[in-house]
Design a protein around this motif. Structure first.
Motif, PDB file in Angstrom:
ATOM      1  N   ALA A 111       0.803  -1.232   0.000  1.00 35.32           N
ATOM      2  CA  ALA A 111       0.000   0.000   0.000  1.00 35.32           C
ATOM      3  C   ALA A 111       0.832   1.276   0.000  1.00 35.32           C
ATOM      4  N   HIS A 112       2.042   1.211   0.513  1.00 32.47           N
ATOM      5  CA  HIS A 112       2.801   2.444   0.739  1.00 32.47           C
ATOM      6  C   HIS A 112       3.767   2.731  -0.413  1.00 32.47           C
ATOM      7  N   LYS A 113       3.234   2.792  -1.608  1.00 36.73           N
ATOM      8  CA  LYS A 113       4.056   3.084  -2.793  1.00 36.73           C
ATOM      9  C   LYS A 113       4.398   4.577  -2.824  1.00 36.73           C
ATOM     10  N   PRO A 114       5.528   4.965  -3.456  1.00 34.95           N
ATOM     11  CA  PRO A 114       6.473   4.087  -4.153  1.00 34.95           C
ATOM     12  C   PRO A 114       7.461   3.439  -3.195  1.00 34.95           C
ATOM     13  N   TYR A 115       8.008   2.297  -3.612  1.00 32.50           N
ATOM     14  CA  TYR A 115       9.021   1.583  -2.847  1.00 32.50           C
ATOM     15  C   TYR A 115      10.366   1.699  -3.541  1.00 32.50           C
ATOM     16  N   VAL A 116      11.422   1.734  -2.753  1.00 32.36           N
ATOM     17  CA  VAL A 116      12.772   1.737  -3.327  1.00 32.36           C
ATOM     18  C   VAL A 116      13.460   0.390  -3.148  1.00 32.36           C
ATOM     19  N   ALA A 117      12.977  -0.437  -2.202  1.00 29.72           N
ATOM     20  CA  ALA A 117      13.612  -1.742  -1.967  1.00 29.72           C
ATOM     21  C   ALA A 117      12.610  -2.719  -1.379  1.00 29.72           C
ATOM     22  N   ILE A 118      12.665  -3.962  -1.870  1.00 37.73           N
ATOM     23  CA  ILE A 118      11.888  -5.073  -1.342  1.00 37.73           C
ATOM     24  C   ILE A 118      12.877  -6.154  -0.923  1.00 37.73           C
ATOM     25  N   PHE A 119      12.825  -6.571   0.339  1.00 38.96           N
ATOM     26  CA  PHE A 119      13.715  -7.606   0.856  1.00 38.96           C
ATOM     27  C   PHE A 119      12.964  -8.933   0.949  1.00 38.96           C
ATOM     28  N   LEU A 120      13.568 -10.004   0.446  1.00 39.27           N
ATOM     29  CA  LEU A 120      12.995 -11.348   0.487  1.00 39.27           C
ATOM     30  C   LEU A 120      13.843 -12.213   1.412  1.00 39.27           C
ATOM     31  N   ASP A 121      13.373 -12.478   2.603  1.00 44.69           N
ATOM     32  CA  ASP A 121      14.138 -13.174   3.636  1.00 44.69           C
ATOM     33  C   ASP A 121      13.351 -14.416   4.101  1.00 44.69           C
ATOM     34  N   THR A 122      13.729 -15.589   3.626  1.00 45.30           N
ATOM     35  CA  THR A 122      14.913 -15.906   2.849  1.00 45.30           C
ATOM     36  C   THR A 122      14.531 -16.416   1.456  1.00 45.30           C
ATOM     37  N   TRP A 123      15.529 -16.511   0.585  1.00 43.14           N
ATOM     38  CA  TRP A 123      15.347 -17.035  -0.760  1.00 43.14           C
ATOM     39  C   TRP A 123      14.795 -18.451  -0.712  1.00 43.14           C
ATOM     40  N   ALA A 124      15.292 -19.280   0.221  1.00 44.12           N
ATOM     41  CA  ALA A 124      14.819 -20.664   0.343  1.00 44.12           C
ATOM     42  C   ALA A 124      13.329 -20.701   0.660  1.00 44.12           C
ATOM     43  N   ARG A 125      12.885 -19.831   1.553  1.00 47.56           N
ATOM     44  CA  ARG A 125      11.468 -19.805   1.920  1.00 47.56           C
ATOM     45  C   ARG A 125      10.592 -19.410   0.729  1.00 47.56           C
ATOM     46  N   MET A 126      11.082 -18.494  -0.092  1.00 48.62           N
ATOM     47  CA  MET A 126      10.312 -18.104  -1.271  1.00 48.62           C
ATOM     48  C   MET A 126      10.203 -19.279  -2.248  1.00 48.62           C
ATOM     49  N   LEU A 127      11.301 -20.035  -2.417  1.00 46.85           N
ATOM     50  CA  LEU A 127      11.276 -21.186  -3.309  1.00 46.85           C
ATOM     51  C   LEU A 127      10.360 -22.275  -2.767  1.00 46.85           C
ATOM     52  N   TRP A 128      10.350 -22.457  -1.444  1.00 49.00           N
ATOM     53  CA  TRP A 128       9.433 -23.428  -0.853  1.00 49.00           C
ATOM     54  C   TRP A 128       7.986 -23.033  -1.115  1.00 49.00           C
ATOM     55  N   ALA A 129       7.698 -21.743  -1.028  1.00 45.03           N
ATOM     56  CA  ALA A 129       6.328 -21.267  -1.279  1.00 45.03           C
ATOM     57  C   ALA A 129       5.891 -21.574  -2.706  1.00 45.03           C
ATOM     58  N   SER A 130       6.874 -21.742  -3.600  1.00 40.34           N
ATOM     59  CA  SER A 130       6.575 -22.083  -4.993  1.00 40.34           C
ATOM     60  C   SER A 130       6.555 -23.593  -5.209  1.00 40.34           C
ATOM     61  N   GLY A 131       6.745 -24.349  -4.137  1.00 40.00           N
ATOM     62  CA  GLY A 131       6.741 -25.798  -4.244  1.00 40.00           C
ATOM     63  C   GLY A 131       8.047 -26.377  -4.730  1.00 40.00           C
ATOM     64  N   GLY A 132       9.121 -25.608  -4.665  1.00 39.68           N
ATOM     65  CA  GLY A 132      10.421 -26.073  -5.134  1.00 39.68           C
ATOM     66  C   GLY A 132      11.499 -25.896  -4.094  1.00 39.68           C
ATOM     67  N   HIS A 133      12.754 -25.891  -4.558  1.00 36.66           N
ATOM     68  CA  HIS A 133      13.898 -25.745  -3.666  1.00 36.66           C
ATOM     69  C   HIS A 133      15.060 -25.194  -4.475  1.00 36.66           C
ATOM     70  N   ASP A 134      16.203 -24.961  -3.807  1.00 39.69           N
ATOM     71  CA  ASP A 134      17.298 -24.257  -4.474  1.00 39.69           C
ATOM     72  C   ASP A 134      18.028 -25.091  -5.514  1.00 39.69           C
ATOM     73  N   SER A 135      17.730 -26.383  -5.625  1.00 39.47           N
ATOM     74  CA  SER A 135      18.345 -27.210  -6.659  1.00 39.47           C
ATOM     75  C   SER A 135      17.374 -27.533  -7.789  1.00 39.47           C
ATOM     76  N   ASP A 136      16.187 -26.980  -7.711  1.00 36.93           N
ATOM     77  CA  ASP A 136      15.149 -27.245  -8.706  1.00 36.93           C
ATOM     78  C   ASP A 136      15.125 -26.126  -9.737  1.00 36.93           C
ATOM     79  N   GLN A 137      15.697 -26.395 -10.903  1.00 38.39           N
ATOM     80  CA  GLN A 137      15.773 -25.351 -11.921  1.00 38.39           C
ATOM     81  C   GLN A 137      14.403 -24.981 -12.480  1.00 38.39           C
ATOM     82  N   ASN A 138      13.425 -25.849 -12.313  1.00 42.65           N
ATOM     83  CA  ASN A 138      12.074 -25.509 -12.745  1.00 42.65           C
ATOM     84  C   ASN A 138      11.437 -24.463 -11.832  1.00 42.65           C
ATOM     85  N   THR A 139      12.041 -24.265 -10.665  1.00 44.99           N
ATOM     86  CA  THR A 139      11.546 -23.255  -9.727  1.00 44.99           C
ATOM     87  C   THR A 139      12.456 -22.036  -9.685  1.00 44.99           C
TER      88      THR A 139
END
Length: 336
Positions: A111-139
């Motif tokens: 809601a509070h646009k504009p943004y200058v930075a978005i932090f994703l903590d952690t990358w592994a958790r984001m990949l898990w949310a997509s049903g994948g992992h850090d060795s899954d090139q499809n993810t």
């Protein structure tokens, strides 16, 4: 990027906090702008204690910024919409997820646009949310594309907080980024030396495409309000040294303390530092000009001290940990 417990979240939370409120980050200036920090590990409650520690560390600056000499300055800061915490991982890989927090939902809810930075903590958790992992090139590949979508839609920087491999060969890169590493414009390598209250953390800038590469911020976790925060000496005089200047500094370190400028230049010439593209020693006038330019850089970097005709390597950040450029920079200077 770093191993478990290497200070990644402490570093990135403070970086985002300082950007949001326009505060100096360990002595480095920031450009103020709204920040969203997606904290998917540890929960809001645990991590908000870290935020309270940052509020305590920067209390004077925050009170001045919001005009609150007395009273609840923390509420004023956190209700300003400048620093926003989100505790759900983002499904970056799916362009149109049917459920959960996908890229489109995230963009709609920020809601509070504009943004200058978005932090994703952690990358592994984001990949898990997509049903994948850090060795899954499809993810991994589609998730990188999801980061690009966020960056382009908001016109902001996207910061991944990532683990590295335990093996020695894997500690120079983030997990899951060996193939699409070209998507990265810069990184900070986080490491920890020792344990307990005396443990030290080192945060080294690397892979920088558009900024100074190689400098390190050293810090310790010390008491700050109800928790602890990273405390360090301010980083100053971040000057990028080219290959020639760094070679000159190494030669001076190997000489007797208090070498004369003439002896130093003679040692540099003997080491064939002042050579052209053909590998041959430059002419006397070109050597004199190159020597003068390099001294200027070293003085600006606070790496050397000149007293009359005597020169010494200074102790501290400038004299000990220099940033390296490339050989091409030397030749560009000669052409100029």
């Amino acid at each position: 990027m770093g191993l478990l417990k290497s200070g990644k979240t402490y570093f990135c939370l403070e970086l985002g906090f300082c950007i949001a409120f326009g505060l100096e980050f360990h002595g480095l200036p920031t450009k103020e702008g709204n920040v969203a920090y997606i904290i998917a590990e540890g929960g809001i409650g645990r991590n908000f204690q870290r935020v309270l520690a940052l509020c305590a560390k920067y209390e004077d600056q925050l009170r001045a910024k919001f005009g609150i000499p007395e009273g609840d300055y923390i509420a004023a800061a956190m209700n300003s919409g400048k620093f926003n915490l989100i505790d759900s991982a983002v499904d970056l890989a799916n362009p149109d997820p049917k459920k959960g927090l996908g890229v489109d939902v995230l963009l709609d809810q920020l809601a509070h646009k504009p943004y200058v930075a978005i932090f994703l903590d952690t990358w592994a958790r984001m990949l898990w949310a997509s049903g994948g992992h850090d060795s899954d090139q499809n993810t991994v590949g589609p998730a990188v594309q999801g980061c690009d979508r966020i960056r382009k839609a908001l016109g902001c920087t996207v910061v991944m907080v990532a683990h590295i491999g335990v093996s020695k060969d894997a500690q120079g890169r983030a997990k899951g980024l060996s193939d699409p590493a070209g998507a990265i414009d810069g990184a900070t390598h986080c490491s920890k030396v020792g344990d307990g209250p005396l443990a030290r953390y080192a945060f080294r800038a690397t892979y920088q495409r558009h900024a100074v590469d190689g400098f390190t911020i050293d810090a310790q976790l010390r008491e700050s309000g109800p928790n602890v925060a990273l405390m360090s000496d301010n980083v100053t005089n971040l000057v990028k040294l080219n290959k020639r200047a760094s070679q000159m500094l190494d030669i001076l370190r190997g000489m007797e303390r208090g070498a004369s400028l003439a002896d130093w230049q003679a040692a540099i010439e003997a080491a064939k530092v002042f050579t052209g593209r053909d590998g041959k020693l430059l002419k006397a006038d070109a050597i004199r000009k190159a020597f003068k330019r390099a001294i200027g850089r070293l003085m600006t970097a606070d790496a050397i001290d000149i007293d009359g005709e005597m020169v010494t390597v200074k102790s501290g950040p400038g004299g000990e940990d220099m940033m390296f450029g490339t050989a091409e920079e030397d030749f560009m200077e000669e052409d100029e």
